[in-house]
Write an enzyme that holds these catalytic residues in place. Structure first.
Site, PDB file in Angstrom:
ATOM      1  CB  ILE A 267      -0.923   0.026   1.237  1.00 15.39           C
ATOM      2  CG1 ILE A 267      -0.123  -0.056   2.525  1.00 15.39           C
ATOM      3  CG2 ILE A 267      -1.955  -1.085   1.173  1.00 15.39           C
ATOM      4  CD1 ILE A 267      -0.967   0.064   3.785  1.00 15.39           C
TER       5      ILE A 267
ATOM      6  CD  GLU B 249       9.130   1.036  -2.739  1.00 14.81           C
ATOM      7  OE1 GLU B 249      10.301   0.672  -2.849  1.00 14.81           O
ATOM      8  OE2 GLU B 249       8.263   0.814  -3.616  1.00 14.81           O
TER       9      GLU B 249
ATOM     10  N   GLY C 173      11.350   6.187   1.745  1.00 12.48           N
ATOM     11  CA  GLY C 173      12.789   6.048   1.949  1.00 12.48           C
ATOM     12  C   GLY C 173      13.122   5.068   3.053  1.00 12.48           C
TER      13      GLY C 173
ATOM     14  N   GLY D 142      11.176   2.277   3.860  1.00 10.50           N
ATOM     15  CA  GLY D 142      10.894   0.907   3.466  1.00 10.50           C
ATOM     16  C   GLY D 142       9.554   0.811   2.766  1.00 10.50           C
TER      17      GLY D 142
ATOM     18  CG  ASP E  41      10.442  13.492   6.866  1.00  9.82           C
ATOM     19  OD1 ASP E  41      10.415  14.394   5.985  1.00  9.82           O
ATOM     20  OD2 ASP E  41      10.418  12.291   6.594  1.00  9.82           O
TER      21      ASP E  41
END
Length: 881
Positions: free
Chosen positions: A529, A531, A533, A535, A645
């Site tokens: 579902i 992806e 940086g 994983g 982030d």
């Protein structure tokens, strides 16, 4: 000489009559004057209009010309056929009865004020006036009606409008005046006035004819002079009583009354008077009196004072030749002394006696005539009063008949309506019967359902009891399995790692790799579902729970550090807008989260897989939720957390679009005692800067210092994306340009719906302040950003109701806030007259605006008045729907 009474003016010649005639005349005059004085003076009525200026001069003329008399102000009131409401005229037939009654009552109050004004005009002139008014559709007919009802004898009214007056005006110009002049009863005497000048007088017939019949003219004064021109010289006749009677109109009337009295009594008096035509010689008139009367004319008062009446019993003497010579030449024709003989004197004495009896009988007849006239007058008054009462009774009877007719019509109409409603009533009864049958059926079904519910509840209780026992057994087995796995791992790991992992296992559930593979079907690509940086993220079902499995890249150099960082943060924190960490698999660096079906905010902004766009209400709520969770992280104790982030892909949405912040792999934790003096520097990373470029704080890139204001910068970029739906790169510059040019509306994301411009402008200004290049200029989250977003979040709570319900009913437009475009909870009225949501207009004013959001005009003041009536209506409407 002219004698004037209050009723007649009669002219008489100045003559001298015998003493006995004067005596009778004086006695009759005293009786008549006495009767006249008893009569009450008649009242003068003045007709006025509703406009005081139009009738003021007419009233003043009456006051000026009838000083000492009683005045009565007469007015005919016309009820309006139309009503003036909100600047528009409506026919009274289109208005409800109680409103018409209230409007007519206000007109009557105005009429009373006008009549009081006329009364004040009379008081200033020193006269007291009564008032008389009536309500009719026609003023002229009302005046005629009042004249007939109240037996008005004297009336003053206007002949025309004052502006039509001219000195040559000799006739009536007003239709009302002409109508009254033609239709008023004949006994009413009317003066028509224009601009304070008498134009025309209509004399009443009773003043000229009936008045003389009812009230005889007054008799001659006590002393009457003999005018030289009225005497005749006759050698064959002397001046007698018949000459006196024939020369005086009043004596002619008296003789006529006596003749009529004798005709009733059977005796003829006129013959006796005519038989003595030449029998009276005026030998009892003194020479001095004759000389005085001939030599110089005197006034009536002097004549009364100087003249004396001689009694009949005084001895009479003949006029000898010597006395005749002493009479002036001008009177020689009156008397002829040589023609007087002794026989004539004897005849004269007999005639005197006969005249005395005749005069006594005439006095009795006159007295009876006066009494009869008084009785006639009283009878006339009673008849007029009876007529007035009869007319009043007829009027009231007509009103009652009219009212009865109206009631009968209303009753007939009601019967017709009842007849019309009977079929509907039958249908309603049928529907009611059907509804009762359905009710009985539903009650039976409800009873059956209750029985089934009771049976199911018993089964559920048994199942729950069994499930609890199985769950307890499962937990025990899992605990044993976890202990065994932990013991095996402890044998393989280093001492340092053993200590760290033992500490972490205290705060989260540890799953085996085999369980995770089974939950994800051995990491089936179809279950992938997302992806990033860090994983790949898979969807799976672990221990009967749908979860999101995040697998770290095997080649990541910082993978184990990020794994430990995220586990340490998420396993110890709980917040409604923070993603929930279910467990982890340390052997493979795998994290297990709660599953959020709506994916990330980035996916929803880009409408991935054709998903519907987010509404502006949902976007405002997401912004407020992000602000809330950031405030929570920055305020954590004993260590504050800087996310570092913050971006839309790290904001996940659940089934209800509630935001959840995730991905804490690069966050910074710092204790409160490490804060610098300016309370901004948190963590220094001079070696490298992590994060996504458009969302990274520019000062963090240049200095390597990650601060709370770094998260504020990233939050500002996300807020701009929520507003515009545009990519993050260069978005701050585009929004600032649009604000400067005043075309922010063109930049807003139209797929979010109709943005309330005021709120959108406030959010844009707030986002730009968060995106300042210098961190010192950025606002504080808790004191500035949250203060603005919290009320917006609260107000957007009603938006979901509106959007979810708009398919079922239409919301009244005046229930909606012009700024927020949603149902108002606390409506207030501003000085521009519009109603707003309290938080919306306060936010508008606190942003430095002093103009109306609707009209763009300057507001007179910033006072807000609660609209309690509208608030109650909205609450009632919400309860009904």
């Amino acid at each position: 000489m002219t004698l004037t009474s209050p009723y007649h003016s009669v002219s008489h010649s100045m003559i001298r009559v015998p003493d006995i005639a004067l005596k009778g005349i004086m006695e009759s005059r005293s009786d008549i004057v006495e009767e006249i004085e008893v009569r009450e003076e008649e009242m003068v009525y003045v007709s006025v209009s509703e406009n005081v200026k139009d009738s003021e001069l007419t009233l003043k003329w009456a006051v000026r010309n009838f000083q000492g008399k009683k005045l009565c102000i007469l007015h005919v009131h016309q009820t309006s056929k139309k009503m003036l409401t909100m600047g528009t005229e409506y026919s009274i037939s289109r208005v409800e009865d109680h409103q018409v009654g209230a409007y007519h009552n206000s007109e009557r109050q105005c009429m009373d004020d006008v009549l009081k004004t006329y009364g004040l005009i009379c008081e200033r002139a020193g006269m007291w006036a009564e008032t008389l008014h009536i309500e009719m559709e026609s003023i002229e007919k009302g005046i005629v009606e009042l004249i007939a009802m109240h037996n008005i004898k004297k009336l003053v009214m206007g002949a025309a409008a004052d502006k039509l007056y001219s000195k040559k005006m000799m006739e009536l110009k007003s239709k009302k005046a002409i109508h009254v002049c033609q239709k008023a009863p004949i006994y009413c005497h009317i003066w028509f006035v224009c601009n304070g000048n008498l134009i025309y007088t209509r004399r009443g017939d009773l003043d000229e004819t009936c008045g003389e019949a009812l009230f005889p003219p007054p008799p001659l004064p006590s002393s009457i002079l003999v005018h030289s021109s009225s005497l005749r010289q006759n050698s064959g006749q002397e001046w007698g009583y018949n000459e006196l009677a024939s020369s005086s109109p009043y004596f002619r009337k008296v003789r006529s009354a006596i003749s009529s009295q004798d005709a009733n009594g059977g005796t003829t008096r006129s013959s006796s008077l005519s038989s003595g035509r030449n029998s009276y010689a005026c030998d009892n008139i003194s020479r001095s009196d004759s000389a005085d009367s001939i030599s110089s004319p005197r006034s009536s008062s002097e004549v009364v004072e100087n003249s004396t009446l001689r009694s009949i019993s005084r001895p009479k003497r003949s006029i000898n030749e010597t006395e005749l010579r002493a009479i002036p030449h001008s009177n020689e024709g009156l008397y002829n002394a040589s023609s007087v003989s002794a026989q004539e004197e004897i005849a004269s004495d007999k005639l005197y006696d006969e005249l005395e009896k005749t005069m006594a009988e005439a006095d009795n007849s006159r007295q009876k005539a006066i009494e009869e006239s008084i009785k006639c007058r009283k009878a006339e008054k009673q008849a007029i009063e009876a007529i007035r009462r009869t007319k009043a009774s007829e009027s009231s009877c007509a009103e009652e008949l009219k009212r009865k007719k109206g009631i009968e019509e209303a009753l007939a109409s009601g019967k017709e309506e009842i007849e019309k409603l009977k079929p509907k009533l039958d249908d309603i009864m049928k529907d009611l019967q059907l509804a009762l049958e359905q009710k009985s059926s539903l009650e039976f079904q409800i009873r059956n359902s209750d029985e089934m519910v009771q049976e199911l509840e018993q089964k559920i209780f048994s199942a729950v009891h069994l499930l609890q026992r199985y769950k307890k057994e499962r937990d025990e087995l899992l605990v044993e399995l976890d202990n065994a796995v932990s013991l095996a791992e402890e044998l393989r790991k280093k001492p340092v790692e053993d200590t760290s992992m033992a500490r972490m296992t205290q705060f989260y559930t540890e799953f085996s790799l085999s369980e995770i593979k089974e939950a994800t079907h051995n990491f089936d690509p179809s279950l992938k579902i997302g992806e990033g940086g860090y994983g790949i993220i898979y969807r799976g079902v672990l221990r009967y729970t749908q979860v999101a499995v995040k697998v770290l890249h095997s080649n990541s150099s910082q993978g184990h550090l990020e794994f430990e960082q995220e586990v340490n943060v998420l396993s110890t924190l709980r917040h409604p807008n923070l993603i929930t960490l279910i467990g982890a698999c340390p052997e493979a660096w795998i994290l297990i989260y709660e599953y959020l079906p709506n994916g990330s905010l980035e996916d929803r902004l880009s409408c991935k897989e054709n998903t519907p766009p987010l509404s502006w209400q949902t976007r405002v709520r997401i912004a407020a939720e992000l602000c809330s969770v950031l405030v929570f992280l920055h305020s954590c104790k004993p260590q504050s957390i800087i996310h570092g982030d913050l971006k839309p892909s790290n904001v996940l949405l659940d089934a209800n679009h509630v935001s959840k912040l995730s991905d804490f792999g690069i966050c910074c934790l710092i204790s409160q005692d490490e804060l610098s003096s300016n309370n901004t520097t948190i963590c220094c990373r001079p070696d490298y800067a992590k994060g996504t470029f458009p969302y990274i704080d520019p000062e963090y890139l240049s200095t390597g210092e990650l601060t709370r204001k770094s998260d504020v910068y990233s939050f500002g970029i996300i807020l701009l994306r929520l507003l515009t739906g545009r990519p993050a790169l260069g978005i701050a510059k585009d929004v600032q340009t649009a604000l400067d040019k005043g075309n922010l509306k063109d930049l807003l994301d139209c797929t979010a719906g109709d943005w309330p411009f005021v709120r959108a402008k406030q959010l844009a200004q707030l986002a730009l302040s968060c995106c300042e290049m210098s961190r010192n200029k950025r606002p504080e989250l808790i004191s500035e950003v949250w203060r603005m977003l919290e009320p917006m979040k609260f107000s957007c709570g009603a938006s979901s109701f509106r959007r979810g319900s708009e398919d079922h009913f239409q919301i009244p437009q005046f229930y909606m806030c012009p700024i927020f475009q949603e149902v108002m909870q606390e409506p207030v009225v501003a000085s521009d007259g519009y109603t707003y949501e309290t938080e919306a207009i306060k936010g508008w004013l606190e942003s430095g605006n002093d103009t109306s959001p609707m009209t763009d005009q300057k507001l007179a003041n910033d006072i807000l008045i609660p609209n309690h009536a509208l608030r109650s209506a909205i609450q009632e409407w919400l309860q009904q729907h």
